[in-house]
Motif scaffolding. Structure first.
Motif, short mmCIF file in Angstrom:
data_model
loop_
_atom_site.label_atom_id
_atom_site.label_comp_id
_atom_site.label_asym_id
_atom_site.label_seq_id
_atom_site.Cartn_x
_atom_site.Cartn_y
_atom_site.Cartn_z
N ILE A 71 0.99 -1.19 0.01
CA ILE A 71 -0.33 0.09 0.04
C ILE A 71 0.66 1.56 0.30
O ILE A 71 0.70 2.66 -0.57
CB ILE A 71 -0.82 0.09 0.63
CG1 ILE A 71 0.15 0.21 2.61
CG2 ILE A 71 -2.23 -0.90 1.13
CD1 ILE A 71 -1.09 0.29 3.61
N PHE A 72 2.02 1.16 0.30
CA PHE A 72 3.03 2.22 0.84
C PHE A 72 3.24 2.78 -0.66
O PHE A 72 3.50 3.68 -1.39
CB PHE A 72 4.82 2.16 1.57
CG PHE A 72 4.21 2.34 2.85
CD1 PHE A 72 2.68 2.26 3.06
CD2 PHE A 72 4.77 1.30 3.56
CE1 PHE A 72 2.27 2.69 5.00
CE2 PHE A 72 4.72 1.30 5.14
CZ PHE A 72 3.88 1.98 5.90
N THR A 73 3.76 1.90 -1.19
CA THR A 73 4.11 1.59 -3.03
C THR A 73 2.83 1.78 -4.55
O THR A 73 3.47 2.75 -4.92
CB THR A 73 5.30 0.97 -3.72
OG1 THR A 73 4.16 -0.45 -3.28
CG2 THR A 73 6.61 0.39 -2.65
N GLY A 74 2.12 1.38 -4.28
CA GLY A 74 0.92 1.16 -5.24
C GLY A 74 1.38 -0.29 -6.26
O GLY A 74 0.60 0.80 -7.60
N ASP A 75 2.24 -0.25 -5.42
CA ASP A 75 3.31 -1.02 -6.98
C ASP A 75 2.21 -2.54 -7.51
O ASP A 75 2.45 -3.58 -6.59
CB ASP A 75 4.73 -1.77 -6.83
CG ASP A 75 5.43 -2.50 -6.93
OD1 ASP A 75 4.77 -2.39 -8.54
OD2 ASP A 75 6.47 -2.47 -7.45
N GLY A 76 1.94 -2.72 -8.48
CA GLY A 76 0.67 -3.94 -8.22
C GLY A 76 1.51 -4.89 -8.98
O GLY A 76 1.05 -5.83 -9.20
#
Length: 674
Positions: free
Chosen positions: A326-331
């Motif tokens: 959630i900190f990165t939003g890295d899907g």
């Protein structure tokens, strides 16, 4: 046109003056709180002590030190540092290369400044590491400590002469945070003019994390060298890896990551996240492909080598993975590891389905050093609940895949059942605390703090009672944890600070922070810049006493990232801007007794920032509140003020609790608050 004589010089001076003035004007008030060195080559800040025969000449940091045989000098770098020592040595006597002229010893605490180093292996005699003997040829030599003699954390360097020698240009070549170009260039900040201690605490947590970011081949060599030390083992995957401590253990530990990772993100930004990710990749690499269990620790530990397993640290791994996501939003990161994540959750589900309660029976009680455990352990099941609840919410928001949504439904159903059984089996109405498990009357600090933080309570009344009951463990120095007698754990107390904030008890959380973290910063036993691993109940460094550390106070780490909870709490709860889900944020400041705060953090999603102030009383027992909140485009969030206010405006419009689109600066104004 004829140029006025000296005009170029004047222009140059004037430009320099403008740059100087601009620098002064633009300097942030929080910059002076940063403990990180401005350079990777750090000189001593002072002489701590000396024993004749020693002659010191020159200015501080550039001293010439003439030592005759038997002379000793201890140099103070002012803050925790770590890396390799370089110096110039002038040896005037011919000697056999195997005969040392002087020795180097390292110490984190002023209490252990001596002719031998702090221990990196616990021993009753407290002399494991001893000193690094140096043998040099006659004449002048530029000396650098060997690569494998990397020293991850120290503040003091003691030089002891065996023969006549002159030392100069003593420098610590900083080795931590190897991917960070400018050590003082943080991705986050926090400041309030109302409480100097809180600001110092925030930056001590940030610097502790920075010193805990290690180059890949600086792990503790096992079996350990004795006497001496060797830090040349592989830590894991990546060029910079988030470790548990600077001096030791210098390894990836999932429980630590559950708190460290948050602090790394909020304080150090992209550099912190990179080291955080590399630690997670190490856990994924060593995950058991059959059972889905994550390792108890990274490869540079005895626990890893002897196959130790931990149920709680498995859950912490999943929580740390969720936080990073959630900190990165890295899907792409999530998609790449979704099978691993699913196997990790399935490991928990298998345990929950193995009994009538839907709780996890703890069969691998290895943990943060606490005693007891086993059975339907409250700490373990609180961690399992949060892992299930958070990852189920991630699954439904990250992707539209119906199969993954079905997984999420199963996970949230298991979490709900766990929560109900948790309260039925473990809650004690007479204590207003949870028991450690179903077979004991022990009410632990860790299980109760985790239950409070992760919302295992079922009503506001129970939440309030639990928060109040945790203060029974408090002493003038901090909470003494019942599950590890005679011990104050800044790790578990970090969780408790976060928990009191989550329970809407900011004054209680700030009180705990001011009590324990003032000691961690200001005790003459400490580094004054980083946060210790733990204490005994009387404030000494005999952390864990007989519980694994063999009463070796020199073994205790004084730079341990699991103690950085207040840094996260001040950003997320006091400043009030928190990433709470997939591209979702919440602004919910808990002002406590503060009047104004400025905070912010950078990440892959963009810039988050907040400036708020409490407006003076309005004469009827109410007050006002003003805030500017910066969030990135492509995110959404909520404004959730923790007080009753007669009016709340967002960008000049009456706010009714609706979701707010991110992007730019939002003005929040409230009046008639109480």
């Amino acid at each position: 046109m004829k140029q006025f004589k000296g005009s170029a010089h004047f222009a140059s001076q004037f430009l320099s003056f403008l740059v100087f003035v601009t620098t002064i004007v633009s300097a942030n008030p929080w910059d002076s709180y940063i403990y990180s060195p401005a350079s990777r080559n750090v000189k001593p800040a002072a002489i701590h002590s000396l024993q004749s025969p020693v002659i010191v000449t020159g200015k501080t940091g550039d001293q010439g030190i003439a030592l005759a045989a038997g002379g000793r000098i201890s140099l103070d770098f002012g803050v925790e540092v770590g890396g390799w020592i370089t110096l110039n040595a002038d040896v005037s006597v011919n000697t056999n290369n195997s005969t040392p002229q002087f020795a180097l010893a390292f110490a984190e605490s002023p209490a252990y400044v001596r002719t031998i180093s702090d221990d990196t292996g616990s021993t009753p005699t407290q002399d494991w590491d001893q000193a690094l003997n140096v043998s040099l040829p006659r004449g002048s030599t530029l000396y650098r400590t060997p690569v494998e003699r990397f020293r991850g954390g120290f503040r003091f360097l003691t030089i002891t002469a065996y023969q006549d020698v002159t030392i100069s240009n003593v420098t610590c070549e900083i080795g931590f945070a190897p991917e960070t170009e400018h050590l003082r260039d943080y991705g986050g900040h926090f400041y309030t003019p109302d409480d100097d201690l809180l600001v110092r605490t925030w930056y001590a947590g940030a610097y502790t994390i920075q010193t805990n970011i290690g180059p890949p081949n600086t792990g503790r060599f096992l079996p350990q060298v004795r006497p001496g030390w060797a830090y040349n083992a592989t830590l894991g995957i990546g060029n910079a890896i988030l470790l548990d401590g600077a001096k030791r253990d210098r390894a990836v530990w999932p429980g630590d990551l559950g708190l460290q990772g948050i602090t790394a993100f909020l304080s150090l930004g992209v550099d912190g996240l990179s080291a955080y990710r590399n630690a997670l990749e190490t856990l994924f690499y060593y995950q058991n492909a059959t059972t889905g269990r994550f390792p108890f620790a990274g490869p540079a530990t005895g626990s890893f080598r002897n196959g130790a397993q931990s149920d709680t640290y498995h859950a912490w791994s999943l929580i740390a993975i969720y936080n990073y996501a959630i900190f990165t939003g890295d899907g792409d990161f999530i998609a790449h590891h979704w099978t691993n994540i699913t196997k990790g959750v399935d490991f928990i589900l298998t345990a929950l389905n193995d009994n009538e309660y839907g709780l996890h029976n703890q069969t691998r009680p290895n943990d943060w050093a606490r005693q007891g455990g086993g059975g339907y352990n409250s700490a373990l099941n609180a961690l399992d609940y949060h892992a299930l609840f958070s990852l189920s919410s991630l699954a439904t928001s990250w992707t539209n895949d119906t199969a993954i949504h079905s997984q999420a439904t199963n996970w949230s159903t298991a979490a709900s059942r766990l929560k109900a059984s948790y309260n039925t089996l473990l809650w004690s109405p007479s204590l207003n605390l949870y028991h450690d498990n179903q077979t004991t009357t022990l009410a632990p600090q860790d299980g109760n703090a985790l239950a409070l933080l992760y919302n295992l309570t079922t009503s506001p009344t129970q939440t309030s009672s639990l928060s109040a009951s945790l203060t029974r463990f408090w002493t003038p120095l901090g909470p003494v944890t019942p599950e590890l007698p005679d011990t104050i754990s800044p790790f578990i107390s970090s969780i408790e600070v976060l928990a009191h904030f989550s329970a809407n008890q900011p004054l209680r959380a700030l009180n705990l922070t001011r009590t324990l973290w003032s000691y961690l910063l200001d005790s003459p036993l400490m580094t004054g810049s980083t946060l210790a691993e733990g204490l005994s109940a009387n404030g000494s460094l005999y952390y864990r006493g007989n519980a694994g550390y063999r009463n070796d106070a020199a073994y205790t780490s004084l730079s341990h990232g699991w103690s950085s909870g207040p840094t996260s709490a001040l950003s997320m709860y006091v400043a009030g801007l928190e990433v709470v889900g997939w591209r979702r944020w919440r602004f919910r400041p808990l002002v406590g007794d503060l009047k104004s705060v400025t905070s912010g953090f950078d990440g892959p999603l963009g810039r988050f920032g907040v400036e708020w102030r409490v407006v003076g009383g309005e004469g009827n027992g109410t007050w006002g509140f003003e805030a500017n909140v910066t969030t990135p485009v492509g995110t959404r969030g909520v404004v959730d003020l923790a007080w009753n206010c007669e009016s709340v405006l967002v960008d000049g419009r009456v706010f009714g609790g609706e979701e707010v689109a991110g992007g730019g600066v939002k003005e929040v104004r409230a009046g008639g608050c109480r």
